[in-house]
Design an enzyme around this catalytic site. Structure first.
Site, short mmCIF file in Angstrom:
data_model
loop_
_atom_site.label_atom_id
_atom_site.label_comp_id
_atom_site.label_asym_id
_atom_site.label_seq_id
_atom_site.Cartn_x
_atom_site.Cartn_y
_atom_site.Cartn_z
N LYS A 263 0.89 -1.21 0.04
CA LYS A 263 -0.01 0.02 0.02
C LYS A 263 0.97 1.28 0.25
O LYS A 263 1.86 1.07 0.84
CB LYS A 263 -0.91 -0.03 1.35
N SER B 81 -9.54 1.82 3.15
CA SER B 81 -8.56 2.48 2.34
C SER B 81 -7.77 1.90 1.40
O SER B 81 -7.27 2.20 0.51
CB SER B 81 -7.79 3.68 3.08
N SER C 150 -9.67 -0.63 7.33
CA SER C 150 -9.18 -0.31 5.91
C SER C 150 -8.68 -1.85 5.34
O SER C 150 -8.32 -1.75 4.19
CB SER C 150 -8.31 0.63 5.85
N1 GLN Z 1 -13.12 4.29 6.87
C1 GLN Z 1 -12.31 4.53 7.87
C2 GLN Z 1 -11.93 6.03 7.94
O1 GLN Z 1 -12.17 6.53 6.90
C3 GLN Z 1 -11.15 3.80 8.16
C4 GLN Z 1 -9.94 3.87 7.28
C5 GLN Z 1 -8.93 3.03 7.50
O2 GLN Z 1 -8.98 2.16 8.36
N2 GLN Z 1 -7.69 3.42 7.21
O3 GLN Z 1 -11.51 6.70 8.82
#
Ligand code: GLN
Length: 485
Positions: free
Chosen positions: A76, A151, A175
């Site tokens: 990532k 994400s 994410s």
């Molecule tokens: N969807 C969550 C957010 O936008 C989690 C994102 C993540 O785990 N990086 O904060």
């Protein structure tokens, strides 16, 4: 074809010299290059990958290889990679070449893992659909009009389409698990403190953890064992020795108690999703487990609590991006204030700005008690719910997400509906627990469904054991979207 193999299968082929690391690397690089539909990668790194593959072949030929030597993966784009762009999905870091490797990258490289490239992601990991990236949305290989989840959407799409056999991700509120679920993959979010955060661009430091996105629980265990462990460069890293999770994958499930929280199966869950998860629990019971009903009474508070704490920490972490030290800088600033203001206004996207504003507000002196302090108290209640639950069961099961993958664009104008995708995942980060998402079926329209298994603190081995036993008697994890098979 080699791309339809798991990491463990590829490892065998490499060791028996059925295939060389160079051939494998070239095969996957060609697939990455050839893809025009997913937008899963921000950077691919052909020269370096081929060089690493040659080194891996030498080690394989001379018998000095580890089980991971020669296996290609992607990282990532939140992980710092020395000499390689590390954008974190943001215009702010579009020109940032990291001078060092994240611990996760370094550990995997030391085992001989080859980095094929860096995957697309929501900007600064803020999102549930991989639509907030400066580099554009990632499409879901199962239906390219739909989101891959976020994400870590680029990592999930790349693995689902077999552009890479596995990839890394990070999980602050879901994410890793959420894109794994929406793309039909296995994703592990480790316990807080198990995997070093050194060299991972910080989002919310008390919640962030890195983990693998793979085809199977056995592959996830292989990567997790190599990634995890004490790192003196991360002050929140746990200084403790663990048995390899890979060594207990086969343990029989007899006697396992699975807790089913009522709160995870209520009316907000799509019927296809609920039914597939119930069927998976029934399958685990056939393998010797039993199910008990449990309660997680503060579940409904997880989203509001998370969406105060995560933005508060993010607003502080993102203060470093000032246009001065590194990253994006505006053109022709008239003075220092103008430099700060326009660099940040132009460098950050809308969702990141929204989080910075919410976080700064929640931490401001007049509102600190009402929001941030209150959220910290609720965080404790959520953790206590889990402690009570684990007095009655060994693992907790439920859906990873309330729905299958939604359409690209569908939720972008409504942040609250977007945030609700994290309803089952964010409480796990607030409590610092490990959780695994595994594929357990498909909806009527052919979209993957994920089941989340949550374990007690530091028991990722149990989760991977349950996931592996389930995958020994099912084949959901073997399905590949037709176009990419
Ligand atoms: N969807 C969550 C957010 O936008 C989690 C994102 C993540 O785990 N990086 O904060």
């Amino acid at each position: 074809m080699p791309h339809n193999h798991t990491l463990l299968e590829l490892s065998k082929k490499l060791r028996s010299r059925d295939i060389s690391a160079l051939e494998l690397c070239t095969h996957f690089l060609d697939r990455i290059e050839g893809d025009t539909k997913l937008n899963a990668f921000i950077t691919s790194d052909t020269e370096r990958a081929l060089q690493q593959a040659r080194v891996a072949d030498d080690a394989l030929n001379s018998g000095s290889a580890s089980p991971l030597t020669g296996l290609p993966i992607a990282h990532k784009d939140i992980f710092c990679t020395k000499g390689l762009k590390t954008s974190c999905g943001s215009r702010m870091l579009d020109n940032f070449i990291s001078p060092y490797d994240a611990t996760v990258v370094e550990r995997l490289a030391k085992e001989g893992v080859i980095t094929l490239g860096k995957t697309n992601m929501d900007e600064f990991a803020m999102g549930s659909s991989n639509e907030t990236s400066w580099y554009g949305p990632v499409a879901n290989p199962w239906d390219t009009s739909r989101v891959a989840g976020g994400s870590s959407g680029g990592s999930a799409a790349a693995v689902a389409a077999r552009l890479v056999p596995a990839a890394t991700g990070t999980d602050t509120g879901g994410s890793i698990r959420q894109p794994a679920a929406l793309c039909g993959l296995t994703g592990l979010k480790p316990s807080y403190g198990r995997v070093s955060r050194y060299g991972i661009v910080a989002f919310a430091s008390s919640l962030d953890q890195a983990g693998p996105i793979a085809q199977t629980a056995a592959d996830a265990a292989l990567l997790f064992d190599a990634m995890a462990g004490f790192d003196p460069r991360d002050s929140t890293s746990l200084d403790k020795k663990f048995e390899a999770a890979s060594s207990s994958l086969e343990k029989p499930l007899k006697g396992l108690k699975i807790g089913l929280p009522n709160e995870f199966f209520d009316s907000g869950v799509d019927s296809d999703v609920g039914a597939a998860v119930q069927a998976a629990v029934a399958r685990l019971c056939e393998l010797g487990a039993s199910a008990v009903n449990i309660a997680l009474p503060n579940s409904a508070a997880a989203i509001p609590c998370y969406y105060v704490i995560a933005p508060a920490e993010a607003s502080s972490n993102l203060a470093r991006f000032d246009g001065v030290r590194y990253g994006y800088r505006t053109n022709d600033p008239v003075d220092l204030t103008d430099l700060y203001e326009r660099s940040r206004a132009e460098g950050f996207g809308a969702e990141v700005k929204r989080r910075i504003m919410i976080g700064t507000y929640a931490l401001s002196s007049g509102y600190y008690d009402a929001y941030y302090l209150k959220a910290q108290k609720i965080r404790r209640l959520i953790a206590t719910d889990f402690d009570r639950a684990f007095a009655q069961c060994d693992v907790i099961a439920g859906p990873t997400t309330p729905t299958t993958a939604f359409k690209i664009g569908e939720k972008m104008d409504n942040p609250v509906s977007m945030y609700l995708n994290d309803i089952f995942t964010s409480s796990v980060n607030l409590a610092g627990l490990p959780a695994l998402s595994i594929p357990v079926g498909f909806s009527g329209s052919g979209l993957p469904i994920g089941m989340q298994l949550i374990g007690p603190y530091l028991d990722e081995a149990k989760l991977l054991n349950v996931g592996h036993c389930y995958q020994q008697t099912t084949d959901w994890h073997r399905h590949v979207p037709g176009e990419f098979a």
